[in-house]
Each structure stands twice: as structure tokens, then as C-alpha cells.
Write a protein that holds these residues in place. Sequence first.
Motif, short mmCIF file in Angstrom:
data_model
loop_
_atom_site.label_atom_id
_atom_site.label_comp_id
_atom_site.label_asym_id
_atom_site.label_seq_id
_atom_site.Cartn_x
_atom_site.Cartn_y
_atom_site.Cartn_z
N GLN A 14 0.81 -1.14 0.03
CA GLN A 14 0.00 -0.14 -0.06
C GLN A 14 0.74 1.12 -0.01
O GLN A 14 1.81 1.26 0.90
CB GLN A 14 -0.92 0.34 1.11
N ARG B 250 -3.54 0.02 -13.17
CA ARG B 250 -3.86 -0.14 -11.88
C ARG B 250 -3.01 0.12 -10.74
O ARG B 250 -3.33 0.82 -9.68
CB ARG B 250 -4.53 -1.57 -11.59
N SER C 141 -2.60 3.67 -10.45
CA SER C 141 -3.62 4.24 -9.86
C SER C 141 -3.27 4.37 -8.34
O SER C 141 -3.59 5.37 -7.65
CB SER C 141 -4.85 3.80 -10.31
N GLN C 142 -2.76 3.09 -7.87
CA GLN C 142 -2.63 2.85 -6.59
C GLN C 142 -1.34 3.82 -6.10
O GLN C 142 -1.48 4.37 -4.88
CB GLN C 142 -2.04 1.48 -6.09
#
Length: 556
Positions: free
Chosen positions: A220, A255, A258-259
Motif C-alpha cells: 500500500q 492499476r 492508480s494506487q
Amino acid sequence: MLSSESRDQSQTGRQEAWVKLKANPVPDVLVIGGGVNGVGLLRDLSLNGVSATLIDSGDFCAGASSASSRMAHGGLRYLENREFDLVRESARERNMLLHDASHLVKPLEVVVPVRHWVKGLPGTALRFFGFSRSPGPLSFVALKSGLLAYERFGAIRRALPHHKVVLSGRNFPPGLPKAVRSVISYYDGQITGPEALVFEMLEAASRIEGVTAVNHIRWQYMQDGRITVTDPLSGEAAELRPRVIINAAGSAIDRVNSQLGIDATRVRGVKGAHLVLRHPQLHGRMGGRSFYFDDGRGRMVVCMPVQDVTLIGTTEVETDDPQDRQVVDDEVNYLLSSLNHLFDDITLTREHIVAVTSGIRPLQAGNGSATQAARDHALFEDRAGSTPVISLVGGKWTTFRSFAEMAANSVLDLLGRQRTASTADRAYPGAGALDVVQLAQDSGLTTQRTKELYSRYGTVAREVAAFCGEQEDAQVTDAPGYSRREIIWLTRNRMTLNLEDMILRRTNIVMTGRLSTCTLDNIADIMAETLGHDDLWAQTQSQGCAADPRILWNGK
């Protein structure tokens, strides 16, 4: 008797990699994505003294890298789209692989049946000059002319014979339709173990201080340059603060960006499927060669022997879902129909399918048909806060080394460092000769067994043979050439966490065409014992793989 490489048997290779990741919280580079491009870059960086950590939310080599046509090729068909630089680069890199990874990349004769002398030539010219995107039939004149240029591009470190032409029907391969007017054969390379080559690079890079790679990781981005990574097995978390982030996530590049807070469309996902066929007559007809032929609609299809099966592909279906692995009926029907036009005396049905492969190529975003889309690679630099992010978009198996070199040069520039080592003309870790007779004597295995290990691992077979010879061993059920001790070695040393990892990316058992549910049960039991799991884990893993058409087409 040989001794296998010493290591703490209480830890698997992945546990050791996790410990190493935690010990380096500020790596120069974080690579997100463990496909061939990401791993190739890790190898290049490690040789140049750059501390680097590679993570993947799934397994290494789990996307398009493991679903290719298994060819190292110069891209003959790219000439029609005037992608000369790509063909030149691809031919050079193909030759390097044939020289520097000769244990896993072999010369392959490609046979092209041609039905027309000049028909289709005007269409080829229109496509060449960009006036048409419509497919058309292949002509003898166009192919012959293209091969002259193709072989010219492959002159550097030439590794293959020149093409040859057969004009007499009595010298054609048997069974070709009467409409075939000539047969032209040229040469490219076949990658017998693409996944094995990726693991060789991973293992060699990870032996260097400050370099590690870990699969099946959650991560994350924390908005201030920090990335929290979590090991789902132990629940442990670690914080990384890399100076540069590499997005090598393949079809998931957008993706991942985007994170990281980056709003950009870089990738056009094009899914390609292959059928894995068990048909002894077809396999025998291949004669160790590949057949590259017109599907009857102006699109070329490739069919080639891989171990005991025959692989045919590929399809091209656009998708925006990086997890889309489904091979639909239209794709199956198209490939079977195309192959049934190759030989008059051989008919293939769904009963001959033992498995399928499916992967999404991360082509550069753009318009037009998927077939005509550019296959070249490119780097895109963005920022996640103040941290540079470089996305590796496009590319193909053959050119992974040069693409990694391009990316490494950009990283070195950002870090203000100079290149001190090159991967060009550098042998891969498993390359080199090995006396399999002597290895058999040293390990206590049979010569047949050491030959099998050498064909799969190259010189790394020394370590595998030593481990297999240390204790009594047994053959895996319905998997000739694989043994219990080899499965244990792969589990401990190649970060194998589940049965899918083992079947699809640590072994080539699917390509024997003999894999059964009994094989899955046997290997799941061995892995459960090695990893400390119970019988329920083994049963669940086996049932899951039996339902995966990439492993067992009909679930039997």
C-alpha cells in the motif's frame, strides 16, 4: 556423494527473502512486478551495485510471461508494419539468447506452407506503406523478400542457418493440402523453459547484498513516499522508502499507477490464448519443427511441439481486466479450425485438448486493431509525490534484456550513477556444459535422471541432483521424470507457496500431456508436508488446480 547447497532447512527461500527485505528499508529501487521485464531489470541493477527490492502481489512470471508462444524470435511479421528497429533489436536479442542461454533456448526450424506465388502482394505493399490495415494472403514473393531482410537484421552474432525453399511437392512435409505451392523454412529460437530462466535470474540477483525479491505480497502506498508491504503468511509488515519506483506490473500497470496516485492510461491489454494438444500423430508430424501458416483469412498462426504435446496459438482479444484468464469458446473454435486446415489427414477436436494458456500482453495504449498494434516497448516517467515512477510498457519475451537495460540506464541517471556492468553477451546462470555421466556418479542418480535435470535446470542441475541423491526418492504419480525430492527442492528454494505455483511455473508437467488428478494429489501432499500444512490444505489445493483449464482442460 555430492552435498546440496547448505541452508537453514527451517526456513524456505521465501522466508529468507522476507527477512532480507525487512533488513533494507531504504532500497535505491523498488520494482513492482515479477514478470520477465521486472526480473530482467532486477538482474541488471544487481550487477551495477544498485540496491533493489522486487515485490509481486501474485507469483513470479504469472502473467503474460508464462503464457507466451515460447519462442525467441526476431519478429518476421513486424516487417510488414515497418517496425525495422524492433526487428533489428529482436533478431540481435534472439541471437544472444541462443548463445548465452543455450541450455534453455534452442534453434527452431519454422516451416511456412505457401499457397500463392504473388497473390496478396499488392495488399502486402499497401500494409507496408500504411495505406491498409486489412489482412491478406501470404505470397511467396513477399515472404522470400522479407526473409532476405530478416536474416540481414540477424547477422550480428549469427546463431542460425539461412532459410531454404522447397518447390517440389514430393519433398513437402506429408499431409499438406494440394493448394500449397511451395514451402519455405527459416529459423528462430524456442525457449524450452521460460519460467526456469526467470528463476535463474532471480536467484543470481538475490545472492547479491542489498537485492531481494518476494512474491505473494500485499502493498500500500502511503502518499509520502512510504510503501507498506505485508506478508499475508505471517501477517508481518515492513515499511519501504525507495528512491525510485519501477512499475513492471504488465497488464496491471495502469492499476498500479492508480494506487500510486498517478492518473494515466499507458496500457492496452490484448489477451492471447494457446491450446495444449495431445495428439501423437500431429506431434510426430511436427518432427521437432514449428509450422507457421495462414489461417485462411490472412492471419498467421503458429503450431509447435513442446515436450510431448503440441502448442497452437495465438488469439488476440482486447480486455481491460488484468485478471481475465478465460479462454472462450470462440477462441478454442478458431484455433482448432485453423489447425484443421494445416494437414489434410489430421483432424483435431476438443478431445485432444489437455490444457490452455492465457496471458494479457501489455501493449502501448492506442487505436486500431489489436493485430496491427505496435509491439515495441517504451518507458514512461511519472511521480508519486516526489518519488520518480518509471512504467515499463510493452515489450516481448525476446527483447526483455534490452528493455531491462534501457530501464536500468534511466534508473542510473536518476540515481546519478554510472553503469559498471552490462548484461549483453553475459551467460545466464544455468548456461554451460555439464558432464551428466559424472554427475550421476557423484549424486548416485541414474544418467537418465541427470539428463532430465540438466534439460530443465542447466548447470543448476548440480544442486538439484545433489539434493535428490541425499535421501531415498520416488517418482511423482503420472509425471515421468519428476520425483518427490525434486518437488521438495522446488518448494524450499523457489518460493513456491501453492500448488498452482508449482504446476504452472516451477515445473513443465502440463507439457507432458499426462498430468492427472492423481498427480495433483501427490504433489499437493508433498508440498503440504514440506510447508507444514494439513491434509485439508492439500485437498483444497488439488481441487482448485483440477478446476483450472490451464492445468486440466476437462478436470480429469
